[in-house]
Design a protein around this motif. Structure first.
Motif, PDB file in Angstrom:
ATOM      1  N   PRO A 190       0.825  -1.218   0.000  1.00 55.69           N
ATOM      2  CA  PRO A 190       0.000   0.000   0.000  1.00 55.69           C
ATOM      3  C   PRO A 190       0.857   1.265   0.000  1.00 55.69           C
ATOM      4  N   SER A 206       0.723   0.163  14.140  1.00 60.02           N
ATOM      5  CA  SER A 206       0.118  -1.108  13.725  1.00 60.02           C
ATOM      6  C   SER A 206       1.081  -1.954  12.893  1.00 60.02           C
ATOM      7  N   CYS A 207       2.181  -1.379  12.454  1.00 60.80           N
ATOM      8  CA  CYS A 207       3.087  -2.092  11.546  1.00 60.80           C
ATOM      9  C   CYS A 207       4.133  -2.876  12.336  1.00 60.80           C
ATOM     10  N   HIS A 209       6.549  -4.429  11.042  1.00 59.84           N
ATOM     11  CA  HIS A 209       7.769  -4.572  10.235  1.00 59.84           C
ATOM     12  C   HIS A 209       8.549  -3.268  10.125  1.00 59.84           C
ATOM     13  N   ALA A 211       7.959  -0.525   8.853  1.00 57.96           N
ATOM     14  CA  ALA A 211       8.031  -0.044   7.463  1.00 57.96           C
ATOM     15  C   ALA A 211       7.525   1.386   7.311  1.00 57.96           C
ATOM     16  N   ILE A 212       6.938   1.939   8.386  1.00 57.51           N
ATOM     17  CA  ILE A 212       6.308   3.258   8.241  1.00 57.51           C
ATOM     18  C   ILE A 212       7.084   4.303   9.042  1.00 57.51           C
ATOM     19  N   ILE A 221       5.608   4.835   3.488  1.00 54.73           N
ATOM     20  CA  ILE A 221       5.848   3.396   3.648  1.00 54.73           C
ATOM     21  C   ILE A 221       7.078   2.990   2.850  1.00 54.73           C
ATOM     22  N   CYS A 226       8.087  -3.358   3.862  1.00 57.84           N
ATOM     23  CA  CYS A 226       6.665  -3.728   3.904  1.00 57.84           C
ATOM     24  C   CYS A 226       6.473  -5.146   3.366  1.00 57.84           C
ATOM     25  N   VAL A 227       5.660  -5.951   4.083  1.00 58.14           N
ATOM     26  CA  VAL A 227       5.373  -7.315   3.615  1.00 58.14           C
ATOM     27  C   VAL A 227       3.951  -7.427   3.058  1.00 58.14           C
ATOM     28  N   GLY A 228       3.244  -6.295   2.999  1.00 59.25           N
ATOM     29  CA  GLY A 228       1.915  -6.311   2.374  1.00 59.25           C
ATOM     30  C   GLY A 228       0.824  -6.938   3.222  1.00 59.25           C
ATOM     31  N   CYS A 229       0.946  -6.847   4.553  1.00 57.66           N
ATOM     32  CA  CYS A 229      -0.064  -7.495   5.409  1.00 57.66           C
ATOM     33  C   CYS A 229      -1.390  -6.735   5.394  1.00 57.66           C
ATOM     34  N   GLY A 230      -1.360  -5.449   5.063  1.00 55.66           N
ATOM     35  CA  GLY A 230      -2.587  -4.657   4.969  1.00 55.66           C
ATOM     36  C   GLY A 230      -3.104  -4.113   6.291  1.00 55.66           C
ATOM     37  N   ARG A 231      -2.399  -4.407   7.386  1.00 58.78           N
ATOM     38  CA  ARG A 231      -2.877  -3.977   8.705  1.00 58.78           C
ATOM     39  C   ARG A 231      -3.041  -2.449   8.774  1.00 58.78           C
ATOM     40  N   CYS A 232      -2.105  -1.708   8.178  1.00 60.58           N
ATOM     41  CA  CYS A 232      -2.142  -0.242   8.274  1.00 60.58           C
ATOM     42  C   CYS A 232      -3.364   0.339   7.553  1.00 60.58           C
TER      43      CYS A 232
END
Ligand code: SF4
Ligand code: SF4
Length: 368
Positions: A190, A206-207, A209, A211-212, A221, A226-232
């Protein structure tokens, strides 16, 4: 591959049989009782409809399907997974509220609703995709993979990215967790819309990893981390984190077929598709336009691929409705779905699913 059987009944009724009774008869004629439902948790995958859209299937149909499951001693529940985009179904609380607004409740359907991928769309099961060209491990809503039996109840319509919004869309895209949906739609990473971001830092918390980062009250980001989990996406109170949309419709359609395989292969399953209110766009929109063709009927099959093809062929055999978006437009492709959405080819998903062994595009239509 051998021809599959698809059962069909039209929307005409008699004094002795209404549409709900007819739907139940269709399921039994199609052999649903061949599935062992005894004390089995049975997921009925459907779309509760975005509030404002009135083309989604009425809860009465879900009740009829759930009643059949109960008659066969199964334990039905209704399910869908959270959406990727910003709307009224992007977390389990909003999603349940929307389902209730649209009339789905234990009172109307006789069964409970479980949102398949949990509160924020991150409760997922990783499912290997044998032979997958694009997806090695699909991310599927945990409750859906936990169920013993899976049924789909699909409102068959058109779709702006996949041509048809049928059973493979309901299962493949619909059972993906947020990260799963992101994987199907894009490279899976994202980004932050800078104008909407107020720098509150909720996404960063919330991340998992790291990444933010926040600089000058704006988040960004790092796609390397980022591993693309979509949590953010679900965490941001301003809806400022959005999925990257990058795939062609062809790759999207193939990934959707691979996700469908992850959900269905090797599991007891049965599929129902109602070709009514064939709206030009997905039920994810908060509105629906004039149906493109007249109502056709109800279809059922053990084969989700054959079912989609039978429904699409039935739509293509109909005249275009007066006053619909296709009214007066030349049908040069010979396919209503491509006429409506020229960048789509629904057969991409069908052919890929067939290649992966999910079903057959060859079918016998049995009218009851
Ligand atoms: S949660 Fe949303 S508004 Fe807050 S910093 Fe992150 S992107 Fe910006
Ligand atoms: S998608 Fe997941 S890993 Fe990537 S930035 Fe958002 S929370 Fe972090």
């Amino acid at each position: 591959m051998e021809k599959s059987k698809v059962y069909f009944t039209d929307m005409h009724v008699t004094e002795n049989e209404n549409l709900l009774q007819k739907l139940k008869r269709l399921l039994y004629k199609a052999g649903i009782e061949q599935i062992d439902f005894e004390k089995k948790f049975t997921a009925i995958k459907l779309h509760f409809g975005e509030p404002g859209n009135l083309a989604y299937l009425r809860p009465n149909y879900a009740r009829a399907v759930a009643d059949v499951v109960r008659e066969l001693n199964g334990i039905p529940f209704l399910t869908d997974c959270n959406t990727l985009y910003v709307g009224e179904r992007k977390n389990a609380i909003d999603h349940l509220n929307s389902a209730y607004v649209n009339g789905f409740s234990p009172f109307s359907t006789g069964c409970q609703i479980l949102i398949g991928d949990g509160l924020k769309g991150t409760d997922e099961t990783l499912v290997p995709v044998e032979g997958g060209e694009y997806v090695k491990e699909a991310k599927i809503g945990h409750a859906i993979m936990d169920a013993d039996v899976i049924l789909s109840l699909t409102h068959f319509k058109m779709h702006e990215a996949t041509g048809i919004g049928g059973t493979l869309k309901n299962i493949g895209m619909g059972c993906g967790s947020r990260a799963g949906k992101m994987e199907m739609h894009s490279s899976g990473k994202p980004h932050v819309v800078q104008d909407l971001c107020v720098g509150c830092g909720t996404c960063r918390k919330s991340c998992a990893h790291d990444a933010i980062t926040i600089a000058d009250r704006k988040a960004s980001i790092d796609h390397e981390k980022c591993v693309g989990c979509g949590r953010c996406i679900g965490a941001c109170p301003r809806d400022a984190v959005v999925p990257g949309i990058g795939n062609s419709n062809e790759i999207l359609g193939k990934k959707m077929a691979e996700y469908s395989c992850a959900v269905l292969l090797g599991r007891p399953q049965f599929h129902i598709s109602l070709v009514v209110d064939v709206s030009p766009f997905c039920d994810c929109y908060p509105s629906n336009d004039v149906p493109i063709v007249p109502d056709i009927g109800m279809f059922a099959s053990f084969d989700p691929v054959a079912l989609d093809v039978a429904c699409a062929n039935a739509v293509n055999s109909q005249p275009v409705n007066s006053g619909s978006l296709l009214d007066g437009k030349h049908r040069d492709s010979g396919d209503i779905f491509t006429d409506m959405h020229p960048t789509t080819d629904w057969m991409v998903t069908i052919r890929h699913a067939e290649k992966l062994g999910l079903g057959s595009s060859e079918y016998d239509l049995i009218k009851i």
